[in-house]
Design an enzyme around this catalytic site. Structure first.
Site, PDB file in Angstrom:
ATOM      1  CD  GLU A 161      -2.696   1.013   2.590  1.00 32.20           C
ATOM      2  OE1 GLU A 161      -2.399   0.603   3.511  1.00 32.20           O
ATOM      3  OE2 GLU A 161      -3.773   1.908   2.637  1.00 32.20           O
TER       4      GLU A 161
ATOM      5  CE  LYS B  52      -7.440   1.529   3.359  1.00 26.08           C
ATOM      6  NZ  LYS B  52      -6.407   1.969   4.012  1.00 26.08           N
TER       7      LYS B  52
ATOM      8  CB  CYS C 259      -4.769  -1.444   4.229  1.00 27.65           C
ATOM      9  SG  CYS C 259      -3.862  -1.393   5.620  1.00 27.65           S
TER      10      CYS C 259
END
Lengths: 296, 296
Positions: free
Chosen positions: B45, B118, B155
């Protein structure tokens, strides 16, 4: 023990073909658990009988009983006598031709606090459950008891993150899985270890995803296949309790009967959910397709 | 290697404050991975910079870039040159005051195969992501590439079984997580191990629940807190690849830069889903409440 500690016990046992003997054996173990201070006892899936789903046989519906019925009467009385909560797992006869795989919670006053009918029903060689059990129609409803709000799920449910999440969203403080899973002795050791590892991992993940402890009580011992088409099932035990980060608190081994004791700090969920506030950030605006079978 | 084997590489690296240097370092590692036969390379990331979310600073929006933009041009060219698929993770500037944490997939022809923004954005001390990133608005859409249909998540998404499930229901053949997670050096070792264990367990569970492999590529190294309010973050590495039963195929350690290679048998999902057909038995009639915030 602090005020927020809950002492629990999981009864991992072998079963015979004699239902009365099985239930008496469970009750002996419940007595032992109570002597050791358990406030909540979790029994394994279908603990009054062999795991009878290895074959499809209409005669085996005779094993079922009503709820309330003889087993809940007996276990309710015991719960009251010992001042504990008992989570039992029974083959429920609801009507002629209508049976469920049902968990029953007996509270400290001897009453039935609630029931949960197994929602996800497996069916694969040696586990012919779709023949015996109608899928549950009570949804994912936690059950209030004198020791907390219990999210009871049963065996095959343990593979579904949806089930654990629904219980958590409905306020479950603990997840409890009566289960009966084992190895096909014909599989090689590597495959057996992968399967058992997956089973442990997926249940620990429900603790983690939801920030609540998980109790999983599994059967042990080998049971032959009455049809002789397989080598039966070696139930892999390994009953365990983990905390809200998935950390092990207690774990049994594969082949021994065990009364697995564990102390759970019921305040840890509050602190774990403060550092890992997953419920805060769920994208409920984008989850609609979870109710689809598949996106073709 | 059989025809159904996909060789993948995960680039676990340290980052400095020099974005050009970071990207060049990643590209060196991608070259190395390609020499070792990788067909798909996953980067961690926000690999072009420090993990800048330890503080809230408007000046740091200067780190963002457009997509397509300089990094996707460079990485697209490299993907074409090496005939591989690259999954990158960038700080996307979409408009003034509108930024995302975005994964970009570069296909073997150098084109952008697709992007994923995300969806779940964390925010806790040292991880002030809600300040920087608008939650994604593209949903959970797998991206078709020449090596398969990729379910990219980033994540914090990794803690949400819903995200993995949505990708699987939409046909993802692999789940890939660029991530940047680490320890607060002030936590004791037991807490650090619980956190890391939970992080590994929850991602393995997504493989298990969905019967598909998972690739998770995490940052390593210590990065100081510019505000000096904490002792910074020690990113815990441990990038890993697991198969559709959650079994480890490859795993890096905590503190070393690694080009983690793994061979994935892309036909195993078919066989694993035949013995564990979870998708068959989902109770989509009973999952409606998954789109609720909570059941009060």
């Amino acid at each position: 023990m602090t005020n927020s500690t809950l002492r629990v016990a999981l009864v991992q046992q072998c079963c015979s073909e004699d239902s009365e003997k099985n239930l008496n054996h469970s009750m002996d173990k419940i007595h032992q658990a109570a002597r050791e201070g358990a406030q909540l006892v979790l029994l394994q899936e279908l603990h009054t009988s062999h795991y009878f789903c290895q074959t499809e046989d209409t005669a085996l519906f005779d094993l079922a009983e009503s709820i309330p019925g003889p087993s809940t009467d007996t276990l309710g009385q015991l719960a009251k006598e010992l001042d504990i909560v008992i989570v039992a797992s029974l083959f429920e006869r609801r009507a002629a031709g209508l049976y469920h795989n049902t968990a029953v919670v007996l509270d400290t006053d001897g009453s039935i606090a609630g029931i949960y009918r197994k929602m996800h029903i497996p069916d694969d060689p040696g586990f012919y459950e779709k023949f015996y059990f109608t899928p549950g129609d009570l949804g994912f409803e936690p059950i209030n008891t004198s020791v907390g709000r219990l999210g009871i799920l049963v065996c095959w449910d343990q593979w579904y993150p949806e089930a654990a999440r629904m219980m958590a969203l409905a306020g479950a403080e603990l997840l409890l899985y009566p289960t009966a899973i084992g190895w096909d002795p014909r599989d090689d050791e590597a495959e057996q270890l992968r399967q058992q590892g997956a089973w442990i991992t997926i249940q620990r993940s429900h603790a983690i995803a939801n920030g609540i402890p998980v109790l999983s009580c599994n059967r042990t011992g080998h049971e032959a296949d009455p049809s002789m088409q397989s080598e039966g099932i070696r139930f892999w035990g390994n009953s365990f309790v983990c905390g809200p980060q998935g950390e092990f608190i207690a774990q049994a081994d594969a082949d021994n009967e065990t009364v697995l004791m564990a102390d759970i700090d019921m305040q840890r969920s509050e602190s774990v959910r403060r550092i890992w506030p997953y419920l805060r950030d769920r994208r409920i605006d984008a989850y609609y397709e979870l109710v689809l079978r598949y996106r073709d």
